[in-house]
Structure formats: C-alpha cells, structure tokens
Design a protein around this motif. Structure first.
Motif, short mmCIF file in Angstrom:
data_model
loop_
_atom_site.label_atom_id
_atom_site.label_comp_id
_atom_site.label_asym_id
_atom_site.label_seq_id
_atom_site.Cartn_x
_atom_site.Cartn_y
_atom_site.Cartn_z
N MET A 40 0.71 -1.30 0.01
CA MET A 40 -0.22 0.15 -0.07
C MET A 40 0.86 1.05 -0.09
SD MET A 40 -2.99 1.25 2.76
CE MET A 40 -4.13 0.26 2.06
N LEU A 41 2.06 1.43 0.99
CA LEU A 41 3.04 2.42 0.81
C LEU A 41 3.44 2.67 -0.45
CD1 LEU A 41 4.51 1.42 4.08
CD2 LEU A 41 3.21 3.25 3.85
N SER A 42 3.67 1.54 -1.38
CA SER A 42 4.42 1.68 -2.83
C SER A 42 3.30 2.06 -3.65
CB SER A 42 5.00 0.35 -3.21
OG SER A 42 5.92 -0.08 -2.47
N ILE A 43 2.10 1.63 -3.47
CA ILE A 43 0.86 2.33 -4.14
C ILE A 43 0.84 3.82 -4.03
CG2 ILE A 43 -1.61 2.18 -4.54
CD1 ILE A 43 -1.56 -0.88 -3.86
N GLY A 44 0.76 4.15 -2.75
CA GLY A 44 0.44 5.62 -2.53
C GLY A 44 1.57 6.38 -3.12
N ALA A 45 3.00 6.00 -3.04
CA ALA A 45 4.03 6.62 -3.71
C ALA A 45 3.94 6.88 -5.13
CB ALA A 45 5.46 6.07 -2.97
N GLU A 66 1.13 9.19 -6.10
CA GLU A 66 1.59 10.52 -6.00
C GLU A 66 2.46 11.08 -7.12
OE1 GLU A 66 3.24 11.20 -2.00
OE2 GLU A 66 1.53 12.14 -1.33
N LYS A 67 3.40 10.23 -7.43
CA LYS A 67 4.25 10.57 -8.54
C LYS A 67 3.49 10.97 -9.92
CE LYS A 67 8.61 9.18 -10.86
NZ LYS A 67 9.50 8.19 -10.95
N GLN A 68 2.36 10.45 -9.94
CA GLN A 68 1.47 10.49 -11.20
C GLN A 68 0.67 11.76 -10.96
OE1 GLN A 68 2.40 8.51 -13.66
NE2 GLN A 68 3.58 7.60 -11.79
N GLY A 69 0.84 12.42 -9.82
CA GLY A 69 0.19 13.94 -9.83
C GLY A 69 -1.16 13.62 -8.98
N TYR A 70 -1.51 12.49 -8.28
CA TYR A 70 -2.65 12.46 -7.69
C TYR A 70 -2.42 12.95 -5.94
CZ TYR A 70 -4.71 10.15 -11.67
OH TYR A 70 -5.35 10.02 -12.72
N LYS A 71 -3.27 13.21 -5.43
CA LYS A 71 -3.29 13.38 -4.11
C LYS A 71 -3.99 12.47 -3.30
CE LYS A 71 -3.92 18.48 -4.68
NZ LYS A 71 -5.09 19.67 -4.26
N VAL A 72 -2.89 11.82 -2.60
CA VAL A 72 -3.26 10.38 -1.81
C VAL A 72 -3.06 10.57 -0.21
CG1 VAL A 72 -2.78 8.03 -1.76
CG2 VAL A 72 -2.41 9.50 -4.00
N ILE A 83 -8.26 4.70 -11.88
CA ILE A 83 -8.57 5.97 -11.34
C ILE A 83 -8.60 7.03 -12.78
CG2 ILE A 83 -6.13 6.74 -11.14
CD1 ILE A 83 -9.10 8.20 -9.15
N ASN A 84 -7.82 6.42 -13.78
CA ASN A 84 -7.95 7.04 -15.23
C ASN A 84 -8.98 6.71 -15.87
OD1 ASN A 84 -5.46 8.21 -15.18
ND2 ASN A 84 -4.42 6.58 -16.26
N ASN A 85 -9.83 5.46 -15.44
CA ASN A 85 -11.20 5.12 -16.07
C ASN A 85 -12.30 6.01 -15.48
OD1 ASN A 85 -13.44 3.01 -15.64
ND2 ASN A 85 -12.41 2.11 -17.56
N ILE A 86 -12.13 6.26 -14.03
CA ILE A 86 -13.15 6.84 -13.37
C ILE A 86 -13.16 8.34 -14.18
CG2 ILE A 86 -13.59 7.97 -11.36
CD1 ILE A 86 -12.39 5.61 -9.79
N GLU A 87 -11.91 8.97 -14.36
CA GLU A 87 -12.04 10.30 -14.65
C GLU A 87 -12.35 10.47 -16.18
OE1 GLU A 87 -8.33 12.10 -12.00
OE2 GLU A 87 -7.84 10.98 -13.96
N ASN A 88 -12.20 9.38 -16.98
CA ASN A 88 -12.38 9.56 -18.43
C ASN A 88 -13.53 8.59 -18.84
OD1 ASN A 88 -10.06 11.25 -18.93
ND2 ASN A 88 -9.05 9.55 -18.44
N ASN A 89 -14.42 8.37 -17.90
CA ASN A 89 -15.70 7.32 -18.14
C ASN A 89 -15.22 6.18 -19.16
OD1 ASN A 89 -17.54 8.66 -16.47
ND2 ASN A 89 -17.35 10.32 -18.16
N GLU A 149 11.38 1.41 -11.21
CA GLU A 149 10.44 2.38 -11.60
C GLU A 149 9.52 2.94 -10.53
OE1 GLU A 149 8.77 1.77 -15.35
OE2 GLU A 149 10.56 0.85 -16.18
N ILE A 150 9.30 1.90 -9.67
CA ILE A 150 8.08 2.31 -8.61
C ILE A 150 9.14 3.05 -7.33
CG2 ILE A 150 7.01 1.30 -6.73
CD1 ILE A 150 7.14 -1.45 -8.27
N PRO A 151 8.53 4.27 -7.03
CA PRO A 151 9.35 5.10 -6.44
C PRO A 151 9.55 5.00 -4.82
CG PRO A 151 7.10 6.18 -6.93
CD PRO A 151 7.41 5.01 -7.72
N PRO A 152 10.42 5.00 -4.31
CA PRO A 152 10.39 4.97 -2.79
C PRO A 152 9.35 5.59 -2.20
CG PRO A 152 12.63 5.51 -3.50
CD PRO A 152 11.67 5.66 -4.49
#
Length: 504
Positions: free
Chosen positions: A31-36, A39-45, A142-148, A180-183
């Motif tokens: 979960m920590l990696s997913i959040g990081a 965030e790197k993709q610009g989402y507020k998490v 999340i991209n799917n949600i934003e773009n229907n 490629e997965i950020p710390p």
C-alpha cells in the motif's frame, strides 16, 4: 484528495480492536508503494491507519466523521493478513454508506487469495478486488473513473458485471524494472507514527522466493497460482534504489527493518550492504532488523551487513527436528542453523530465532528435539523471540493437499478466518479458535499446549539467555559502538516478557 487508502483495524469497534491477539498497526509496504506511485503521477493520496488512530485515542465516530469531509474519487482498502479480514469488510460497508457513488476496491495478499468469496458475498459495497501487484491497476482504474472509460480493459481486477457475473480480467500489469516504483515517504500516512511504532519497512524485492517451503504462500510453486502474479522471478531493487529508500525513511524514523526474500540473492545482499556502508548510513540508525533463512548468508555478508548498521537478524528455524524440516521443505540443516547463529554473533549481529508448532507428522520426540536446539542456540547467543502454531490457509501445499500430510483442516472459507479478527487476548494465551488444523499426532489442544510448553521452556531459561547475551556484548559493541548497554539488555528482556502473550 483524489485517492483514500485505508489500513483497516481487526474489527471496526475500537475497544475490541485494541484487544486483538495479533499486531494490527503496521501497514504493508504494498500500500505504501501504491501511494508513492500514485503521488508521482500527480494524484493527491492519503493512507489512513485506523488501528494506529485507535491507539492514540481516536474513536470510530471521530475517524468516520473526518472521512465525511473528504471527497475521494477512489477508495482502496488493504487486506494483507488474516487478522484484518472482518475489519476490512466492516470498513468497506461503512465507507460505502458515506460514499455511495465512490468506487471502493480491496487488495492485498488475503484479498487476492479469497477474491471470489469476498466479491460473491460483499459486492454491494466492494466494487472490485485488485489482484496481486496493483500500482498500475490503480492508475488504470482512476484514469477510467476520470475519463468514463471501459472497465473491461483494466487488467488485474475481479469484479461483477452488469449481469452480476464475476469477471476475472487476468493478471495485473507489472513493472519489469521495479526501480520505476518510487521509494515511499512516511508523511503520506496519517496519523504520523510516534514511538514505539516508528519503524520503516524496506521492500527490497518482488516475486517468488526461490525455495519451496510448504507452509509459505510466497514460495516458487504457489506464488503465481495463489497470488495470481505474472512475476515469475525474484526481482531485486538496485542498491541505489534501496539506499535512497533508507535515506528517505531516516528523515522520519531511526528504526528500520527488511523482511522479504532478499536473502535468496546473497551477492545482491552484499552489494546493498556495501552501498549502505559507502553512504555512512549506520550513524543515523538506532535499530536495524533483517530476516534471513538459516544458512543463506555467509560470515562475509553478515559482517558487511553489520558494518552497514544491521544489528539484529531473524531466523525462522521452525523446528529442531531434521525430519520435520525435510517434510516441510526447509532448505537447510541443523548444522546450517548452528553456523548461522555463530556467524551472526561473530559479526556483531544479535540472532533471534522463531519456532513453529503443529507441523505435519510432528511428534513428542520432535518437540523435544526443538527444545534441544533452542538450548544449543541460546548457549551460542541466540534470542528465541517467537513460538507460534502453524497457520494454514488456501493456496498453501499443506492446505490444498492436507490429507496427504495427515492434516485435518478446521478453517476453510473466508468467513471462517474472521476468528483471527475477533479473538481477543487473554491472560492464559489460550486461543483454540485460531488453530487452523489438527495433525496426525496433535489435536487443537495439543498444539496449543505444545506452543505454551515451548514458551514456558524458554522463559525458565531466561537467566541462561541473559548470561550468554551479556557474554556477547563486547562483540556487539565492537561493530556498533553507539549501542547503549542498558537499552540493549532492556530490549532483550522485553522480548522475553512478551513471548508468553504473542500469538503470531
């Protein structure tokens, strides 16, 4: 906030959750990696740690009233370990009441193992189960949600379609280069961690262990089937990535731990240790724990780890019977155990040992052999930390072929394992409800009695343990001059005092 990630309690009731027999505060690094990554993709998490909030005095109402002020586009709930089974479901239900139009998804090891059952029973408030590694699945969703977009094109999910049919959309997309997965940063977690829970967990690798221990879900034979992962090899982060993760964590904590399969690649361990030495990280570390298989790391590597700041190591010895170790496919011998303990001590690392009861075909004679090995390792300087009954669940060789190993299963379905969430600590450490099986030779009560017998055996040898620990202090200080003798002895006494009350 765009995405709310939830680390659930064992049960939603705060007071009951605090009495859980198993630790509930540590968040899985998935979960920590997913959040990081998000965030790197610009989402507020935000990752919200509910059991930790409970420990600080927050109530269920406090927390969910806070959530009412949020407007997440997507909510993810972690279900990594058995003890969170009921709490994760309860959280999903309550969050759906607050956010009826927000997709709620669930992921983690146990969510993956029980994905079909969870979706079948709880699809009214869980929209999808994320299978396996989920960074890219979250991004696609999340991209799917934003773009229907079209949900059918998202890989790595299990969901119900418009006709209430279960749709398995194949293995998740994964990173071929895991660097490629950020710390991750700990400031993504709320509430902020304070002692004694201020420890940073470091994920050094992804993929299956190279060994085939029959009771481990991460072994090379079950990883791709039970965890439904397309990652077929053990991939290791670069030393540079790991050093970067450590440096980031040290901004917030001084205690670190590595509990994964990195020991499968000893040469990589040595490279990482040397990279840490080069950065001089040991001066900033107060406590650094490492886990390894007995016999997996030689003295050169252990010495390098010690010089890098690692001061204690966990060895899952499991049994003192070579026959039992062979049955469960542990890839080492009793002499390997002895050599690993000796090499750790000589390298200035405190070895801690872990033991199991309720193993297939285990007898009274095997228990006595375990006692003999416990004493031998104590006299070398090892600290026995845990004795626990073996836990079996779907996907394990010992579960799927139970009869072959003389095992009678008690817990089989997802809801059966709610008992890990609801069973509470008691002064006698007597927990028959969470014994998952009986063996050819031991009943439920026998397994519990043997577990307590080994714990009592260790407790009666507390003075012997402390004597040999004191004898090794000079060697510890040789490698870790900043060690405080009183704190070290206090830590050892704490382990011994808690042994009776730990379950797993």
């Amino acid at each position: 906030m765009d995405i709310l990630l939830i680390h659930p309690p064992t049960v939603l009731d705060a007071e009951q959750s605090k009495k859980s027999i198993m630790s509930s505060i540590m968040i899985g690094y998935g979960m920590l990696s997913i959040g990081a990554f998000l965030e790197k993709q610009g989402y507020k998490v935000e990752i919200f740690n509910i059991p930790y909030a409970y420990s600080l005095g927050f109530t269920e109402d406090n927390i969910f009233n806070l959530f009412k002020s949020y407007s997440p586009k997507l909510i993810g709930i972690e279900l990594n370990w058995l003890q969170f089974s009921k709490g994760a479901i309860e959280c999903a239900k309550k969050l759906k009441e607050i956010f009826p139009n927000t997709p709620i998804v669930m992921g983690g090891v146990n969510a993956t193992i029980f994905a079909r059952e969870i979706l079948e029973y709880y699809n009214k408030f869980i929209d999808a189960i994320f299978i396996g590694e989920s960074e890219l699945t979250f991004l696609d969703y999340i991209n799917n949600i934003e773009n229907n977009g079209d949900l059918t094109k998202i890989r790595g999910i299990l969901r119900k379609d418009e006709n209430n049919r279960t749709r398995d959309q194949g293995p998740a997309r994964i990173f071929k280069n895991i660097d490629e997965i950020p710390p991750y940063k700990l400031n993504i977690v709320k509430p902020r961690l304070i002692p004694p829970y201020d420890i940073g967990m470091i994920n050094t690798c992804r993929g299956p262990c190279i060994h085939n221990c029959f009771y481990c879900i991460g072994n090379r034979n079950t990883y791709s089937t039970s965890l439904k992962s397309s990652r077929t090899n053990l991939d290791i982060h670069s030393p540079e990535w790991i050093v970067s993760q450590i440096q980031i964590l040290l901004r917030d904590v001084k205690k670190l731990s590595i509990q994964d399969y990195i020991y499968c690649k000893p040469k990589k361990v040595l490279q990482i240790a040397k990279a840490m030495q080069k950065e001089g990280l040991d001066d900033k570390i107060e406590y650094f724990n490492f886990a390894a298989l007995p016999g997996s790391l030689n003295k050169e590597i252990l010495t390098a780890l010690s010089k890098a700041g690692i001061d204690n190591i966990d060895f899952g010895v499991e049994s003192g019977s070579q026959n039992i170790l062979k049955i469960i496919k542990r890839p080492y011998t009793i002499p390997n155990v002895i050599d690993s303990i000796k090499s750790s001590i000589e390298s200035g690392i405190l070895p801690k040992t872990y033991w199991l009861v309720g193993l297939p075909f285990e007898t009274e004679s095997d228990i006595e052999k375990t006692k003999e090995l416990i004493i031998k390792t104590i006299k070398l300087g090892a600290l026995p930390k845990w004795v626990t009954p073996l836990c079996l669940f779907p996907g394990l060789e010992l579960f799927e072929n139970a009869k072959k190993y003389g095992i009678k299963l008690r817990l089989k379905k997802f809801q059966d394992f709610f008992t890990f969430s609801t069973t509470q600590r008691n002064i006698d450490s007597w927990y028959p409800s969470v014994i998952t099986h009986e063996t050819e030779n031991f009943t439920i009560n026998d397994i519990l009695k043997k577990s307590l017998e080994l714990k009592k055996f260790i407790s009666t040898n507390s003075n012997l343990i402390l004597t040999h620990q004191m004898n090794n202090l000079e060697n510890y200080f040789k490698f870790h001059p900043k060690f405080d003798e009183n704190k070290l002895i206090q830590r050892i006494k704490m382990v011994l005092s808690l042994l009776k009350y730990t379950f797993f």
